[in-house]
Design a protein around this motif. Structure first.
Motif, PDB file in Angstrom:
ATOM      1  N   ARG A 137       0.878  -1.008  -0.048  1.00 16.48           N
ATOM      2  CA  ARG A 137      -0.073  -0.079   0.133  1.00 16.48           C
ATOM      3  C   ARG A 137       1.064   1.431  -0.478  1.00 16.48           C
ATOM      4  NH1 ARG A 137      -5.273  -2.608   1.418  1.00 16.48           N
ATOM      5  NH2 ARG A 137      -4.520  -4.696   2.693  1.00 16.48           N
ATOM      6  N   ALA A 157       0.674   4.110   1.431  1.00 19.80           N
ATOM      7  CA  ALA A 157       1.117   5.020   2.742  1.00 19.80           C
ATOM      8  C   ALA A 157       1.146   4.553   4.013  1.00 19.80           C
ATOM      9  CB  ALA A 157      -0.145   6.127   2.771  1.00 19.80           C
ATOM     10  N   ARG A 180      -5.201   1.935   6.809  1.00 22.08           N
ATOM     11  CA  ARG A 180      -4.525   2.783   5.962  1.00 22.08           C
ATOM     12  C   ARG A 180      -4.771   2.804   5.009  1.00 22.08           C
ATOM     13  NH1 ARG A 180       1.294  -1.300   4.783  1.00 22.08           N
ATOM     14  NH2 ARG A 180       2.484   0.981   4.136  1.00 22.08           N
ATOM     15  N   ASP A 181      -4.702   4.182   3.441  1.00 20.35           N
ATOM     16  CA  ASP A 181      -4.752   4.220   2.384  1.00 20.35           C
ATOM     17  C   ASP A 181      -6.126   4.518   3.393  1.00 20.35           C
ATOM     18  OD1 ASP A 181      -2.839   4.973   1.356  1.00 20.35           O
ATOM     19  OD2 ASP A 181      -2.985   2.346   0.343  1.00 20.35           O
ATOM     20  N   SER A 182      -6.977   5.152   4.262  1.00 18.39           N
ATOM     21  CA  SER A 182      -8.327   5.676   4.182  1.00 18.39           C
ATOM     22  C   SER A 182      -9.297   4.158   4.620  1.00 18.39           C
ATOM     23  CB  SER A 182      -8.666   6.376   3.353  1.00 18.39           C
ATOM     24  OG  SER A 182      -8.187   7.755   3.150  1.00 18.39           O
TER      25      SER A 182
END
Length: 258
Positions: free
Chosen positions: A65, A67, A202-204
């Motif tokens: 991922r 971020a 992670r990543d919203s």
């Protein structure tokens, strides 16, 4: 012919099994523990700092991922029913004119986050998992609350009392897959069973969560008076009256002037 008929049925089943195995292997897992499983309230209790330690288990085949991870640790107290009242001016004085009752309101709510909640995920996901006081799912009884004034007032009063709070940047990462969260518990925390839930983002996206239970209880003389007041209310009231009379009599003896 029979082999040709069996293959179309077997292939979808095989694809489903492989997809389930891939999703299971690609998912992060979250484990955490608390520095204590019980908070004891004594006569000198001034609040306490609870620490949550956790680790992120990531399989080698997990999809990469863009971020870094974010963690939010939420501590919720036992539910209670609260009444919010609105004052209005009548004949030159301010009186309570209308009210709304809110059942199943957390008596305590604390969110410890690695970053501001708005930077961690979307409003829809935060609302879905009730992360943040404004996203708690409780509705008013006794009439509509169209503008949300009663609900907002309840949340504001709980926040002013230190019982609703969001603490940004109180989750740190000593390592890439290890985190530590600081939970600051105030002195006026209610007693009861609390649920502490850690959410991994992670990543919203919300990737994993895990919950633990912790008990807040009174100890010593505070526990005796608490149990007496809640289980034997009449006896507790009688003892208070006797104690007040005795204190007044004793003060009269001590400060009596001849």
């Amino acid at each position: 012919m029979r082999r040709a008929c069996r293959m179309p049925l077997a292939m979808p089943v095989l694809f489903i099994a492989l997809a389930l195995m891939a999703s299971r292997a690609a998912a992060e897992d979250l484990i955490f523990t608390l520095s204590s499983d019980r908070i004891r309230i004594t006569s000198d209790f001034r609040g306490v700092d609870l620490v949550a330690f956790g680790a992120i288990e990531r399989d080698a085949e997990t999809v990469s991922r863009g971020a870094g991870y974010d963690v939010v640790v939420v501590m919720r107290g036992p539910p209670e029913t609260l009444v919010t009242r609105r004052k209005a001016r009548f004949a030159g004085i301010w009186i309570n004119r209308s009210s709304r009752t809110f059942p199943n309101v957390p008596s305590f709510y604390l969110a410890s986050a690695s970053r501001p909640l708005a930077d961690i995920s979307t409003p829809a996901i935060l609302k879905r998992y009730q992360i943040g006081p404004e996203n708690l799912a409780f509705q008013a009884l006794g009439g509509p609350d169209e503008d949300g004034a009663f609900r907002d007032g309840l949340i504001r009063l709980k926040a002013d009392a230190g019982l609703f709070d969001v603490a940004d940047s109180t989750v740190s990462f000593p390592g890439t897959s290890v985190f530590k969260a600081n939970l600051s518990i105030p002195a006026n925390v209610p007693v009861g069973d609390y649920v502490v839930t850690a959410y991994l983002f992670r990543d919203s996206a919300m990737l994993a969560r895990q919950s633990l239970t912790i008990r807040v209880s009174k100890e010593g003389f505070e526990r005796l008076t608490f149990d007496l007041a809640h289980r034997y209310g009449y006896l507790y009231g009688l003892l208070c009256v006797v104690l007040a009379l005795f204190t007044g009599w004793l003060a009269g003896i001590i400060f009596r002037r001849d």
